[in-house]
Motif scaffolding. Structure first.
Motif, PDB file in Angstrom:
ATOM      1  N   ALA A  44       0.849  -1.193   0.000  1.00 58.68           N
ATOM      2  CA  ALA A  44       0.000   0.000   0.000  1.00 58.68           C
ATOM      3  C   ALA A  44       0.880   1.237   0.000  1.00 58.68           C
ATOM      4  N   ASP A  45       0.507   2.205  -0.813  1.00 61.63           N
ATOM      5  CA  ASP A  45       1.177   3.510  -0.737  1.00 61.63           C
ATOM      6  C   ASP A  45       0.808   4.215   0.557  1.00 61.63           C
ATOM      7  N   ALA A  46      -0.471   4.075   0.946  1.00 59.91           N
ATOM      8  CA  ALA A  46      -0.958   4.694   2.171  1.00 59.91           C
ATOM      9  C   ALA A  46      -1.858   3.713   2.891  1.00 59.91           C
ATOM     10  N   LEU A  47      -1.668   3.592   4.195  1.00 55.37           N
ATOM     11  CA  LEU A  47      -2.537   2.801   5.056  1.00 55.37           C
ATOM     12  C   LEU A  47      -3.128   3.749   6.090  1.00 55.37           C
ATOM     13  N   LEU A  48      -4.443   3.821   6.105  1.00 53.73           N
ATOM     14  CA  LEU A  48      -5.148   4.719   7.005  1.00 53.73           C
ATOM     15  C   LEU A  48      -5.800   3.904   8.108  1.00 53.73           C
ATOM     16  N   ILE A  49      -5.468   4.222   9.363  1.00 55.55           N
ATOM     17  CA  ILE A  49      -6.109   3.570  10.501  1.00 55.55           C
ATOM     18  C   ILE A  49      -7.124   4.537  11.093  1.00 55.55           C
ATOM     19  N   GLY A  50      -8.395   4.128  11.071  1.00 53.94           N
ATOM     20  CA  GLY A  50      -9.437   4.917  11.706  1.00 53.94           C
ATOM     21  C   GLY A  50      -9.684   4.404  13.113  1.00 53.94           C
ATOM     22  N   ALA A  79       1.927   9.683   9.982  1.00 52.46           N
ATOM     23  CA  ALA A  79       1.220  10.966   9.975  1.00 52.46           C
ATOM     24  C   ALA A  79       0.092  10.911  10.993  1.00 52.46           C
ATOM     25  N   LEU A  80      -0.109  12.017  11.707  1.00 49.11           N
ATOM     26  CA  LEU A  80      -1.080  12.060  12.795  1.00 49.11           C
ATOM     27  C   LEU A  80      -2.070  13.201  12.614  1.00 49.11           C
ATOM     28  N   GLU A  81      -3.354  12.873  12.714  1.00 48.28           N
ATOM     29  CA  GLU A  81      -4.383  13.915  12.783  1.00 48.28           C
ATOM     30  C   GLU A  81      -4.161  14.792  14.013  1.00 48.28           C
ATOM     31  N   MET A  82      -3.542  14.246  15.051  1.00 52.38           N
ATOM     32  CA  MET A  82      -3.461  14.889  16.353  1.00 52.38           C
ATOM     33  C   MET A  82      -2.417  15.996  16.420  1.00 52.38           C
ATOM     34  N   ALA A  83      -1.686  16.232  15.340  1.00 53.13           N
ATOM     35  CA  ALA A  83      -0.724  17.333  15.280  1.00 53.13           C
ATOM     36  C   ALA A  83      -0.930  18.077  13.964  1.00 53.13           C
ATOM     37  N   THR A 206       5.166   2.370   2.797  1.00 54.02           N
ATOM     38  CA  THR A 206       3.819   2.767   3.187  1.00 54.02           C
ATOM     39  C   THR A 206       3.839   3.950   4.139  1.00 54.02           C
ATOM     40  N   VAL A 207       3.043   4.961   3.819  1.00 58.10           N
ATOM     41  CA  VAL A 207       2.803   6.064   4.754  1.00 58.10           C
ATOM     42  C   VAL A 207       1.579   5.691   5.584  1.00 58.10           C
ATOM     43  N   LEU A 208       1.714   5.762   6.901  1.00 57.39           N
ATOM     44  CA  LEU A 208       0.649   5.365   7.822  1.00 57.39           C
ATOM     45  C   LEU A 208       0.007   6.611   8.423  1.00 57.39           C
ATOM     46  N   LEU A 209      -1.308   6.691   8.358  1.00 60.09           N
ATOM     47  CA  LEU A 209      -2.052   7.792   8.963  1.00 60.09           C
ATOM     48  C   LEU A 209      -2.899   7.259  10.107  1.00 60.09           C
ATOM     49  N   ILE A 210      -2.825   7.926  11.258  1.00 56.24           N
ATOM     50  CA  ILE A 210      -3.704   7.637  12.398  1.00 56.24           C
ATOM     51  C   ILE A 210      -4.673   8.800  12.531  1.00 56.24           C
TER      52      ILE A 210
END
Length: 290
Positions: A44-50, A79-83, A206-210
Motif C-alpha cells: 500500500a502507498d498509504a494505510l489509514l487507521i481509523g 502521519a497524525l491527525e493529532m498534530a 507505506t505512509v501510515l495515517l492515524i
C-alpha cells in the motif's frame, strides 16, 4: 540472599518503570492471524487507521502496526491527525526524548493526551521514521469556514451525507447555519491530511495515517483526495458495541451514492458507555432539543 533478591527485583522494577516512562517498552506483538490480516492490506502507498479516540485498544493496535511495519522496513512515515501540518520529527535522532518529540510536533496534550499517542510516535522515532503533523492548522479554520470552493469538494449526494454526519456528530446541537461551514472544515482537514501523505510518499513503502474513523471513509474522507493511482488501504478499528456505524453505512448506501467505508474492520473489546452528547450540551450550555 533474600535481601539481594529483593534488591534485584526492585532494580528490575525500577528499570522497567524508567523504560516505560521513555516509551521504550515494546507493545505486545501482533498474533500470526493478526499479522496475516494486516498483510492482506499490503502493498500500500498509504494505510489509514481509523480509530475511536477514547478506545485504549485502538491506541495499542496503532502502536503494534507502527512497530510491525517498521520492523519490515516498510514504514515511510507516520502521519497524525493529532498534530498540525508544518510540525514533524524529521530533524530528530532516533534516541530523541519524549520532550523533544512533543516539542517538534507542537503537541497539545489538552486536546490529545500524549499517553494515548506518544507510544506510537516514539516507536516510529526509535525506528528512524519521521512523524508528521497532518491536520489543518487551527489558524486556517476560519478561512476554511468561509471558503465556498470547498462546497464542491464532494458530489452532492456525498455532501448531503457528510452534512448529516456533522449534525449527528454534534448531537443535533449546531444551528443549521453552521452546518455548511463545519462541513467545509471537515473537507479541508481531509484534504490537508491527504496532502501530508502525498508529501511523505516513498515508492515501495507505506505512509501510515492515524486519525478518527470519520476521516478514513473512502467516499467521504481522506482517501477521496489521494492520487487515484495509489494503492490506498483503510483499516477501521471498531469497538464491538458500536453497531450504529455499520447501520449508518447501510442507510447511506440506500440513500444515495455507492459509499464505501473501508477495506478491513478490526473489532476490539467494548469501551465503557459514555454520553458524549451530554458532555457537549454542558460545554455548549445548550438545552436538549425536543
Amino acid at each position: 540472599m533474600p535481601i539481594l533478591r529483593a534488591l534485584s527485583a526492585t532494580m528490575i522494577l525500577t528499570a522497567a518503570l524508567l523504560l516505560a516512562a521513555c516509551g521504550a517498552l515494546p507493545a505486545p506483538a501482533l498474533t500470526p492471524p493478526e499479522e496475516a490480516r494486516l498483510a492482506s492490506l499490503l502493498p500500500a502507498d498509504a494505510l489509514l487507521i481509523g480509530e475511536q479516540h477514547d478506545a485504549p485498544e485502538h491506541h495499542l493496535l496503532e502502536r503494534q502496526v507502527v512497530a510491525w511495519l517498521a520492523a519490515r522496513g516498510q514504514l515511510a512515515a507516520l502521519a497524525l491527525e493529532m498534530a498540525e501540518q508544518g510540525h514533524g520529527t524529521a530533524g530528530l535522532p532516533p534516541d530523541a526524548s519524549q520532550a523533544q518529540v512533543r516539542a517538534a510536533l507542537a503537541w497539545n496534550d489538552d486536546a490529545w493526551p500524549w499517553r494515548d499517542y506518544g507510544p506510537s510516535a516514539m516507536a516510529a522515532v526509535r525506528a528512524g521514521v519521521p512523524v508528521l503533523g497532518a491536520n489543518l492548522p487551527a489558524a486556517r479554520l476560519r478561512e476554511a469556514m468561509r471558503d465556498t470552493a470547498l462546497d464542491t469538494g464532494l458530489p452532492p449526494p456525498a455532501m448531503a451525507v457528510q452534512q448529516q454526519r456533522i449534525r449527528e456528530g454534534h448531537c443535533e446541537l449546531l444551528p443549521e447555519r453552521q452546518i455548511q461551514p463545519m462541513t467545509r472544515v471537515q473537507i479541508a482537514r481531509d484534504m490537508a491530511m491527504a496532502r501530508t501523505l502525498e508529501q511523505a510518499h516513498q515508492r515501495g513503502r507505506t505512509v501510515l495515517l492515524i486519525t478518527g474513523n470519520g476521516h478514513v471513509h473512502r467516499s467521504l474522507g481522506v482517501p477521496r483526495y489521494l492520487p487515484p493511482d495509489w494503492k490506498t488501504k483503510v483499516l477501521s478499528a471498531q469497538a464491538q458495541q458500536a453497531r450504529a456505524a455499520t447501520e449508518n453505512e447501510a442507510d447511506e448506501a440506500a440513500a444515495g451514492p455507492a459509499l464505501h467505508a473501508g477495506d478491513l474492520a478490526w473489532p476490539t473489546p467494548p469501551v465503557p458507555p459514555r454520553d458524549h452528547c451530554a458532555e457537549l450540551r454542558e460545554q455548549m450550555k445548550t438545552p436538549r432539543r425536543p
